[in-house]
Design a protein around this motif. Structure first.
Motif, mmCIF file in Angstrom:
data_model
loop_
_atom_site.group_PDB
_atom_site.id
_atom_site.type_symbol
_atom_site.label_atom_id
_atom_site.label_comp_id
_atom_site.label_asym_id
_atom_site.label_seq_id
_atom_site.Cartn_x
_atom_site.Cartn_y
_atom_site.Cartn_z
ATOM 1 N N LEU A 161 -0.408 7.054 -21.611
ATOM 2 C CA LEU A 161 0.074 8.249 -21.817
ATOM 3 C C LEU A 161 1.621 8.307 -22.059
ATOM 4 C CD1 LEU A 161 -1.652 9.984 -18.638
ATOM 5 C CD2 LEU A 161 -2.515 10.042 -20.908
ATOM 6 N N PHE A 162 1.910 9.590 -22.655
ATOM 7 C CA PHE A 162 3.393 9.578 -22.795
ATOM 8 C C PHE A 162 3.787 10.671 -21.857
ATOM 9 C CE2 PHE A 162 6.967 12.084 -24.957
ATOM 10 C CZ PHE A 162 7.853 10.950 -24.946
ATOM 11 N N ASN A 163 5.175 10.416 -21.370
ATOM 12 C CA ASN A 163 5.530 11.484 -20.060
ATOM 13 C C ASN A 163 5.774 12.686 -20.947
ATOM 14 O OD1 ASN A 163 6.873 12.724 -18.008
ATOM 15 N ND2 ASN A 163 7.615 10.731 -17.301
ATOM 16 N N ASP A 164 4.691 13.424 -21.208
ATOM 17 C CA ASP A 164 4.871 14.891 -21.828
ATOM 18 C C ASP A 164 5.617 15.749 -21.168
ATOM 19 O OD1 ASP A 164 3.042 14.481 -24.307
ATOM 20 O OD2 ASP A 164 1.952 13.747 -23.015
ATOM 21 N N TYR A 165 5.528 15.787 -19.769
ATOM 22 C CA TYR A 165 6.251 16.926 -18.847
ATOM 23 C C TYR A 165 7.695 16.742 -18.940
ATOM 24 C CZ TYR A 165 8.124 18.860 -14.617
ATOM 25 O OH TYR A 165 9.083 19.221 -13.919
ATOM 26 N N LYS A 166 8.093 15.520 -18.781
ATOM 27 C CA LYS A 166 9.583 15.029 -18.533
ATOM 28 C C LYS A 166 10.355 15.651 -19.814
ATOM 29 C CE LYS A 166 12.495 10.895 -18.467
ATOM 30 N NZ LYS A 166 12.593 9.465 -18.168
ATOM 31 N N TRP A 167 9.782 15.319 -21.145
ATOM 32 C CA TRP A 167 10.446 15.326 -22.440
ATOM 33 C C TRP A 167 10.289 16.618 -22.787
ATOM 34 C CZ3 TRP A 167 13.994 12.083 -23.534
ATOM 35 C CH2 TRP A 167 14.202 10.978 -22.908
ATOM 36 N N ALA A 168 9.135 17.280 -22.584
ATOM 37 C CA ALA A 168 9.145 18.978 -22.922
ATOM 38 C C ALA A 168 10.261 19.583 -22.040
ATOM 39 C CB ALA A 168 7.646 19.466 -22.548
ATOM 40 N N PHE A 169 10.271 19.307 -20.806
ATOM 41 C CA PHE A 169 11.397 19.518 -19.827
ATOM 42 C C PHE A 169 12.788 19.556 -20.645
ATOM 43 C CE2 PHE A 169 14.636 19.615 -16.640
ATOM 44 C CZ PHE A 169 14.175 20.549 -15.856
ATOM 45 N N PHE A 170 13.224 18.367 -21.128
ATOM 46 C CA PHE A 170 14.345 17.927 -21.555
ATOM 47 C C PHE A 170 14.595 18.723 -22.975
ATOM 48 C CE2 PHE A 170 14.648 13.296 -19.733
ATOM 49 C CZ PHE A 170 15.475 13.972 -18.355
ATOM 50 N N ALA A 171 13.323 18.851 -23.783
ATOM 51 C CA ALA A 171 13.661 19.658 -24.858
ATOM 52 C C ALA A 171 13.977 21.070 -24.719
ATOM 53 C CB ALA A 171 12.222 19.645 -25.747
ATOM 54 N N ILE A 183 13.073 32.305 -25.655
ATOM 55 C CA ILE A 183 12.590 30.948 -26.273
ATOM 56 C C ILE A 183 11.046 31.193 -26.180
ATOM 57 C CG2 ILE A 183 12.666 28.457 -25.831
ATOM 58 C CD1 ILE A 183 15.205 28.776 -24.482
ATOM 59 N N VAL A 184 10.248 30.694 -27.076
ATOM 60 C CA VAL A 184 8.945 30.488 -26.986
ATOM 61 C C VAL A 184 8.162 29.309 -27.161
ATOM 62 C CG1 VAL A 184 6.890 31.577 -28.096
ATOM 63 C CG2 VAL A 184 8.848 33.134 -27.851
ATOM 64 N N HIS A 185 7.264 28.898 -26.273
ATOM 65 C CA HIS A 185 6.626 27.773 -26.466
ATOM 66 C C HIS A 185 5.324 27.875 -27.439
ATOM 67 C CE1 HIS A 185 5.002 23.918 -25.801
ATOM 68 N NE2 HIS A 185 4.088 24.188 -24.949
ATOM 69 N N ARG A 200 4.039 22.915 -19.065
ATOM 70 C CA ARG A 200 4.482 22.863 -17.723
ATOM 71 C C ARG A 200 5.922 22.677 -17.651
ATOM 72 N NH1 ARG A 200 4.257 19.296 -12.965
ATOM 73 N NH2 ARG A 200 3.627 17.473 -14.398
ATOM 74 N N GLY A 201 6.367 21.444 -18.466
ATOM 75 C CA GLY A 201 7.685 21.147 -18.663
ATOM 76 C C GLY A 201 8.411 22.227 -19.185
ATOM 77 N N PHE A 202 8.010 22.914 -20.082
ATOM 78 C CA PHE A 202 8.462 24.245 -20.510
ATOM 79 C C PHE A 202 9.133 25.227 -19.726
ATOM 80 C CE2 PHE A 202 8.117 28.507 -22.596
ATOM 81 C CZ PHE A 202 9.032 28.582 -23.281
ATOM 82 N N THR A 203 8.055 25.477 -18.827
ATOM 83 C CA THR A 203 7.966 26.596 -17.512
ATOM 84 C C THR A 203 8.995 25.986 -16.697
ATOM 85 O OG1 THR A 203 5.547 27.239 -18.019
ATOM 86 C CG2 THR A 203 6.698 27.713 -15.830
#
Length: 338
Positions: A161-171, A183-185, A200-203
């Motif tokens: 897997l890729f750490n989707d949560y972490k990098w969505a959070f950073f983005a 901001i909209v996702h 989840r990272g976005f939120t």
């Protein structure tokens, strides 16, 4: 096409088939001069070993099946390149199929690969796939399967897997620190774990910065350019324009950008964009797209390594492994105000 066999080589040299076979298999009970003559003659005649015969003798196919959702974007071809690199080194050959984001096609592909006696599967499920009962039965029957990128968390298989949560959070945090408020996702397909993790990272980025977030800030979208275009057209039609969009992947971001630019919006001054997956086009469009890059080659390599390990070290105590890889946020003009 006429294939040269060891019988043809033996006939040319007027020797027995068993002598030719001993030369090809580097046996000790054959003279060096005889072996060299046989090999030289075989090359001159255009002889090639019969791979099917070898596989039948060894009772193995050395075939690995790969099933991916699509070939349109760079992501999956690059993952396949990484996987092939490892598999070819170990003497395996690869049979590649794509589902075109259709569960029925995906299932047909898997069954076709079964019929071709694959020794293992590398599988990235389609956006339609929610019923994984058949795949679980394959796993329980002993067929090694490694899931990558798009996975179902309920399947008892190894995963890369890729750490989707972490990098969505950073983005998302990048957009917040740039001063964007509304901001909209654009969320991917709901059945996929990566869609949930990016959402989840976005939120959580909003929560960290103590900014209220409502359900209408997360819009189910899809993964294609057309999906991004459709959502953007609805925003303009309803006069509901955000300050910034964090998309589930680059194609949906690029589709939305295309519509907003066509309607006279300036990027990023009127609306900013962040993508995900770092497609080759991200740095070529105008303005260049801020995006999260993923280690595609390493995803393929790690998935192939896990699969080979499971194939060659089969035991009754197999425990699925999960590897999570990291990436990088590449900041470009689509989010940096002039």
């Amino acid at each position: 096409m006429n294939y040269i066999t060891i019988k043809d080589v033996a006939k040319r040299l007027n020797i027995s088939v068993s002598t030719v076979s001993r030369a090809f298999n580097d046996k000790y009970d054959i003279k060096k001069e005889t072996k060299e003559l046989i090999l030289k003659t075989a090359i001159e005649m255009g002889y090639r070993p019969n791979p099917m015969a070898k596989k039948l003798i060894q009772k193995r196919s050395f075939n690995i099946g790969i099933v991916v959702p699509e070939f349109i974007n760079d992501f999956f071809p690059e993952v396949i390149i990484g996987a092939q690199e490892i598999l070819f080194e170990k003497g395996y050959q690869v049979l590649i199929t794509q589902s075109n984001e259709c569960f029925e096609t995906e299932l047909k592909n898997v069954k076709t690969l079964e019929d071709n006696m694959v020794e293992g599967l590398l599988l990235s499920i389609s956006s339609e796939t929610s019923n994984t009962e058949y795949y679980q039965k394959l796993i329980e029957s002993g067929l090694p399967i490694v899931l990558f990128n798009r996975v179902n968390k309920n399947l008892k298989a190894s995963k890369v897997l890729f750490n989707d949560y972490k990098w969505a959070f950073f983005a998302t945090e990048h957009l917040i620190t740039q001063g964007y408020k509304k901001i909209v996702h654009l969320k991917g397909t709901g059945t996929l774990s990566l869609s949930h993790e990016r959402s989840r990272g976005f939120t959580d980025a909003f929560k960290k910065h103590k900014i209220a977030i409502t359900k209408d800030k997360i819009i189910p979208t899809g993964f294609n350019i057309e999906d991004g275009m459709r959502v953007a057209e609805n925003m303009i039609k309803n006069n509901n324009i955000p300050d910034a969009i964090f998309a589930c992947n680059d194609p949906s971001a690029i589709g939305a950008m295309k519509v907003f630019k066509k309607n006279g919006y300036n990027i990023p001054n009127d609306i900013a964009f962040v993508g995900f997956t770092e497609s080759k086009i991200a740095d070529l469009i105008d303005p260049p797209l801020t995006s999260v890059s993923q280690p595609t080659l390493d995803i393929g390599r790690e998935a192939a390594k896990l699969l080979i390990e499971q194939i060659e070290n089969r035991t009754n105590t197999f425990i699925p492994q999960t590897i999570i890889l990291n990436g990088q946020l590449n900041i470009r003009e689509s989010t940096v105000k002039i």
